[in-house]
Design an enzyme around this catalytic site. Structure first.
Site, PDB file in Angstrom:
ATOM      1  CD  GLU A  39      -9.562  15.955  43.103  1.00 41.39           C
ATOM      2  OE1 GLU A  39      -9.955  14.779  43.015  1.00 41.39           O
ATOM      3  OE2 GLU A  39      -8.471  16.342  42.607  1.00 41.39           O
ATOM      4  CD  GLU A  40      -5.438  16.740  41.304  1.00 40.20           C
ATOM      5  OE1 GLU A  40      -5.090  15.742  41.971  1.00 40.20           O
ATOM      6  OE2 GLU A  40      -5.937  16.651  40.176  1.00 40.20           O
TER       7      GLU A  40
ATOM      8  CG  HIS B 163      -2.341  12.771  38.578  1.00 44.89           C
ATOM      9  ND1 HIS B 163      -2.176  12.600  39.929  1.00 44.89           N
ATOM     10  CD2 HIS B 163      -3.575  13.307  38.430  1.00 44.89           C
ATOM     11  CE1 HIS B 163      -3.260  13.005  40.567  1.00 44.89           C
ATOM     12  NE2 HIS B 163      -4.130  13.430  39.669  1.00 44.89           N
TER      13      HIS B 163
END
Length: 355
Positions: free
Chosen positions: A212-213, A327
């Site tokens: 996903e990142e 993050h």
């Protein structure tokens, strides 16, 4: 009574799994979800699928939480033994200096510290700017490339923050290295456990997605495979309830309940959730008796963006878990928000199909 959500978060956050290196997380997800599902499968990308079969002809609900976390790769080993890093996912360079990192080398974990130019000799211009990753290095305590390689460190090895997840000071606030998105994984596991105890007509497929990142890479192919009638991404979202943020810019509070997403946009990805789906999610929250928050986010996106575009298109929404310090190495979530997310999702599954 055991705190199941805390237990899940302690286990999930302890496992390393940057984008493209999710295998250990996948094994833990299998251990938790296989007993709660009728079928298990995987695909070439590394996505894992756990299917709870419902009634014949009933709608198919796909839940999706991504397994990967932000991290780094060893990009180069200097002749003097220092390691240079490549970022995996979107990092804030302000968060990296002076951190302790863990390299997953061929012979096991190798610890290192991030170094850069000493504060005593930086220029006035440098002092006012974040130190870019290209100017940082990892000090493993070695004195040569051969010595670093002797520890089992090679170019391409994954690197994560060396942190242990924990509740903060006896509260229901959990902080960890990888709450994005192990919090979503924990909510998905607990939702499947609750559904296993109920007579719900819908077929539910829990997808533990990868990468996903790196641009929502795993969830789209997963949705193409599952072909659900409706899909819900489970991820964290930015809470703006700290002194560092104007609340009107991020009006989501930790402990205020799950957030129902209406829109997000983090170019080039985004979601605009159809109103008939957000209405049903609102109804589900009200039926479950849980508070919910309304999320319109500019500056970020989730797997919902790629799920919605799979195949001929998929009706897709997102239930978000408020999180501070996203993050970074110190993400924070509230276990009550996670429990209430489960309540909402179970009620949503029980209300299917959408009219």
């Amino acid at each position: 009574m055991p705190d199941r959500m805390l237990e899940l978060m302690l286990k999930l956050d302890a496992v390393r799994g940057i984008s493209g290196y999710e295998e250990d997380v996948a094994e833990l997800m299998h251990a938790e979800l296989a007993p709660l599902s009728d079928e298990q499968a995987g695909d070439p990308l590394g996505n894992r699928y756990f299917t709870r079969r419902g009634a014949e002809g009933a709608p198919v609900l796909m839940l999706c939480a991504h397994m990967d976390e932000l991290g780094f790769l060893v990009q180069h080993i200097e002749d003097e033994g220092f390691v240079r890093l490549a970022a995996v996912g979107h990092h804030d360079d302000r968060m990296l200096t002076d951190q302790v990192l863990e390299v997953m080398g061929a012979d096991g974990p190798v610890m290192g510290v991030v170094g850069t130019k000493p504060a005593h000799i930086v220029t006035a211009e440098e002092r006012g700017n974040a130190i870019p990753l290209r100017e940082m290095f990892v000090d493993l305590g070695t004195a040569s490339r051969a010595e670093t390689e002797g520890l089992g460190v090679r170019v391409g090895d994954p690197v994560t923050f060396a942190r242990v997840g924990m509740p903060l000071n006896g509260t229901r606030i959990f902080t960890g290295r990888a709450v994005d998105d192990r919090a979503g994984c924990a909510v998905m596991i607990e939702t499947m456990r609750r559904l296993a105890e109920r007579d719900v007509a819908a077929t539910v497929v829990a997808v533990a997605s990868v990468q996903e990142e790196l641009g929502l890479r795993g969830a789209g192919p997963a949705a193409y495979r599952v072909k659900p009638d409706v899909a819900i991404a489970l991820d964290v979202t930015l809470a703006g309830d700290t002194p560092a943020t104007e609340f009107r810019q991020l009006p989501i509070r930790l402990g205020g309940g799950p957030a129902i997403k209406y829109f997000d946009w983090g170019p080039p990805y985004g979601s605009s959730v159809p109103r008939r789906l957000t209405r049903r999610l609102e109804e589900s929250a009200e039926r479950a008796g849980v508070p919910f928050q309304r999320e319109v986010l500019v500056g970020g996106a989730t797997d919902a963006g790629s799920i919605a575009l799979a195949g001929a298109g998929t009706l897709t929404g997102c239930v978000s878990i408020p999180s501070r310090h996203i993050h970074s190495a110190v993400g924070v979530v509230h276990l009550d928000d996670m429990e209430q997310s489960v309540d909402l999702l179970v009620a949503f599954a029980e209300l299917l199909p959408l009219e």
